[in-house]
Design a protein around this motif. Structure first.
Motif, PDB file in Angstrom:
ATOM      1  N   SER A   1       7.334   5.541  -1.025  1.00 62.06           N
ATOM      2  CA  SER A   1       7.264   4.563  -2.108  1.00 62.06           C
ATOM      3  C   SER A   1       8.632   3.925  -2.342  1.00 62.06           C
ATOM      4  O   SER A   1       8.740   2.702  -2.487  1.00 62.06           O
ATOM      5  CB  SER A   1       6.762   5.231  -3.384  1.00 62.06           C
ATOM      6  OG  SER A   1       6.714   4.300  -4.431  1.00 62.06           O
ATOM      7  N   TYR A   2       9.662   4.744  -2.361  1.00 65.26           N
ATOM      8  CA  TYR A   2      11.007   4.216  -2.581  1.00 65.26           C
ATOM      9  C   TYR A   2      11.418   3.284  -1.442  1.00 65.26           C
ATOM     10  O   TYR A   2      11.971   2.209  -1.674  1.00 65.26           O
ATOM     11  CB  TYR A   2      12.024   5.346  -2.737  1.00 65.26           C
ATOM     12  CG  TYR A   2      13.409   4.830  -3.024  1.00 65.26           C
ATOM     13  CD1 TYR A   2      13.738   4.370  -4.291  1.00 65.26           C
ATOM     14  CD2 TYR A   2      14.377   4.764  -2.025  1.00 65.26           C
ATOM     15  CE1 TYR A   2      14.994   3.862  -4.559  1.00 65.26           C
ATOM     16  CE2 TYR A   2      15.635   4.265  -2.283  1.00 65.26           C
ATOM     17  CZ  TYR A   2      15.949   3.815  -3.547  1.00 65.26           C
ATOM     18  OH  TYR A   2      17.181   3.302  -3.810  1.00 65.26           O
ATOM     19  N   ALA A   3      11.122   3.675  -0.205  1.00 65.75           N
ATOM     20  CA  ALA A   3      11.468   2.847   0.950  1.00 65.75           C
ATOM     21  C   ALA A   3      10.722   1.514   0.889  1.00 65.75           C
ATOM     22  O   ALA A   3      11.303   0.452   1.157  1.00 65.75           O
ATOM     23  CB  ALA A   3      11.151   3.589   2.239  1.00 65.75           C
ATOM     24  N   ALA A   4       9.448   1.551   0.523  1.00 69.17           N
ATOM     25  CA  ALA A   4       8.666   0.319   0.408  1.00 69.17           C
ATOM     26  C   ALA A   4       9.218  -0.556  -0.706  1.00 69.17           C
ATOM     27  O   ALA A   4       9.320  -1.779  -0.562  1.00 69.17           O
ATOM     28  CB  ALA A   4       7.201   0.658   0.155  1.00 69.17           C
ATOM     29  N   ARG A   5       9.586   0.058  -1.810  1.00 69.79           N
ATOM     30  CA  ARG A   5      10.161  -0.677  -2.940  1.00 69.79           C
ATOM     31  C   ARG A   5      11.426  -1.405  -2.517  1.00 69.79           C
ATOM     32  O   ARG A   5      11.610  -2.592  -2.809  1.00 69.79           O
ATOM     33  CB  ARG A   5      10.457   0.305  -4.074  1.00 69.79           C
ATOM     34  CG  ARG A   5      11.118  -0.297  -5.282  1.00 69.79           C
ATOM     35  CD  ARG A   5      11.412   0.821  -6.302  1.00 69.79           C
ATOM     36  NE  ARG A   5      12.210   0.357  -7.388  1.00 69.79           N
ATOM     37  CZ  ARG A   5      13.538   0.249  -7.355  1.00 69.79           C
ATOM     38  NH1 ARG A   5      14.209   0.580  -6.286  1.00 69.79           N
ATOM     39  NH2 ARG A   5      14.195  -0.182  -8.407  1.00 69.79           N
TER      40      ARG A   5
ATOM     41  N   ASP B   1      14.098  -6.451  -1.030  1.00 68.60           N
ATOM     42  CA  ASP B   1      14.863  -7.216  -0.037  1.00 68.60           C
ATOM     43  C   ASP B   1      14.120  -8.483   0.399  1.00 68.60           C
ATOM     44  O   ASP B   1      14.725  -9.527   0.591  1.00 68.60           O
ATOM     45  CB  ASP B   1      15.173  -6.358   1.197  1.00 68.60           C
ATOM     46  CG  ASP B   1      16.257  -5.320   0.941  1.00 68.60           C
ATOM     47  OD1 ASP B   1      16.995  -5.453  -0.067  1.00 68.60           O
ATOM     48  OD2 ASP B   1      16.352  -4.364   1.734  1.00 68.60           O
ATOM     49  N   ILE B   2      12.803  -8.377   0.543  1.00 67.89           N
ATOM     50  CA  ILE B   2      12.006  -9.547   0.913  1.00 67.89           C
ATOM     51  C   ILE B   2      12.036 -10.563  -0.218  1.00 67.89           C
ATOM     52  O   ILE B   2      12.080 -11.767   0.002  1.00 67.89           O
ATOM     53  CB  ILE B   2      10.564  -9.133   1.271  1.00 67.89           C
ATOM     54  CG1 ILE B   2      10.571  -8.284   2.547  1.00 67.89           C
ATOM     55  CG2 ILE B   2       9.670 -10.353   1.437  1.00 67.89           C
ATOM     56  CD1 ILE B   2       9.253  -7.591   2.836  1.00 67.89           C
TER      57      ILE B   2
ATOM     58  N   LEU C   1       3.509   1.215 -11.273  1.00 68.63           N
ATOM     59  CA  LEU C   1       4.825   1.329 -11.905  1.00 68.63           C
ATOM     60  C   LEU C   1       5.930   0.907 -10.942  1.00 68.63           C
ATOM     61  O   LEU C   1       6.878   0.219 -11.324  1.00 68.63           O
ATOM     62  CB  LEU C   1       5.057   2.765 -12.396  1.00 68.63           C
ATOM     63  CG  LEU C   1       4.160   3.223 -13.544  1.00 68.63           C
ATOM     64  CD1 LEU C   1       4.316   4.714 -13.783  1.00 68.63           C
ATOM     65  CD2 LEU C   1       4.449   2.429 -14.802  1.00 68.63           C
ATOM     66  N   THR C   2       5.789   1.292  -9.693  1.00 70.44           N
ATOM     67  CA  THR C   2       6.784   0.913  -8.688  1.00 70.44           C
ATOM     68  C   THR C   2       6.741  -0.596  -8.464  1.00 70.44           C
ATOM     69  O   THR C   2       7.791  -1.238  -8.321  1.00 70.44           O
ATOM     70  CB  THR C   2       6.544   1.681  -7.374  1.00 70.44           C
ATOM     71  OG1 THR C   2       6.472   3.080  -7.662  1.00 70.44           O
ATOM     72  CG2 THR C   2       7.665   1.449  -6.391  1.00 70.44           C
TER      73      THR C   2
ATOM     74  N   GLN D   1       0.824  -1.210   0.000  1.00 67.90           N
ATOM     75  CA  GLN D   1       0.000   0.000   0.000  1.00 67.90           C
ATOM     76  C   GLN D   1       0.861   1.264   0.000  1.00 67.90           C
ATOM     77  O   GLN D   1       0.464   2.291  -0.540  1.00 67.90           O
ATOM     78  CB  GLN D   1      -0.974  -0.006   1.181  1.00 67.90           C
ATOM     79  CG  GLN D   1      -2.036  -1.092   1.073  1.00 67.90           C
ATOM     80  CD  GLN D   1      -2.742  -1.098  -0.280  1.00 67.90           C
ATOM     81  OE1 GLN D   1      -3.228  -0.075  -0.743  1.00 67.90           O
ATOM     82  NE2 GLN D   1      -2.782  -2.260  -0.911  1.00 67.90           N
ATOM     83  N   GLN D   2       2.061   1.176   0.566  1.00 66.40           N
ATOM     84  CA  GLN D   2       2.961   2.335   0.594  1.00 66.40           C
ATOM     85  C   GLN D   2       3.569   2.627  -0.784  1.00 66.40           C
ATOM     86  O   GLN D   2       4.129   3.703  -0.994  1.00 66.40           O
ATOM     87  CB  GLN D   2       4.073   2.120   1.616  1.00 66.40           C
ATOM     88  CG  GLN D   2       3.592   2.180   3.043  1.00 66.40           C
ATOM     89  CD  GLN D   2       4.702   1.835   4.030  1.00 66.40           C
ATOM     90  OE1 GLN D   2       5.879   1.890   3.703  1.00 66.40           O
ATOM     91  NE2 GLN D   2       4.306   1.472   5.244  1.00 66.40           N
TER      92      GLN D   2
END
Length: 177
Positions: free
Chosen positions: A19-23, A28-29, A50-51, A10-11
């Motif tokens: 968005s970048y941090a969530a990406r 990493d996951i 897109l992300t 959702q982020q």
């Protein structure tokens, strides 16, 4: 209750930093996040989609193929383009016919062929072996000429034809009085 991965998905629609941090976290996951991303993909806006496509490409999990194919029907041309290119990058089996349909849809919408969406779809089809790149004969001949040129110059010399350089007003000759 929302899982940590669902919260990250959702982020993807958040501001640039979120968005970048969530990406980064989703990459990493890795593969463990793929199915959760695909489940939440259609709830995201274009930016989040897109992300998510970027995450899919970095994780390189072919299980995202059906989700990418679904994005070929998005209302956003950039999402459609990125989805097509991701399908090719990830070498998703069975994507060719969906890409052909997406290209036909571009033609039906009268999207100019040099816009990024049809170019991206054609590239994807070429990468998946479903079409051959077309090089016009004159361009192919120029490439051969440039490659054979021993002077090191790769730019062909152009000499304009006289009839294309004429002015619409008559010129006086230097000898006329």
């Amino acid at each position: 209750m929302t899982s940590p991965i669902e919260a990250l998905v959702q982020q993807l629609d958040g501001d640039d930093d979120a968005s970048y941090a969530a990406r980064v976290r989703l990459v990493d996951i890795g593969r463990d996040a793929t199915l959760t991303i695909t489940d939440g993909l259609l709830t995201l806006d274009s930016f989040g989609q897109l992300t998510a496509i970027e995450v899919f490409e970095e994780v390189a999990d072919p299980r995202c193929g059906p989700a990418l194919i679904a994005l070929l029907g998005s209302d956003d041309p950039t999402v459609r383009e990125w989805a097509a290119m991701a399908l090719a990058s990830l070498e998703i089996d069975g994507a060719v016919e969906h890409l052909r349909r997406a290209y036909r849809a571009c033609l039906e919408r009268a999207t100019p062929p040099d816009w990024s969406e049809p170019v991206g779809i054609r590239w994807a089809l070429t990468e998946l072996g479903a079409r051959s790149p077309l090089v016009p004969p004159l361009t192919a001949r120029r490439r051969t000429t440039a490659a054979d040129d021993t002077s090191g110059s790769t730019v062909p010399t152009y000499t304009p034809r006289g009839d294309r350089c004429r002015s619409s007003t008559p010129r006086r000759s230097a000898t006329a009085t």
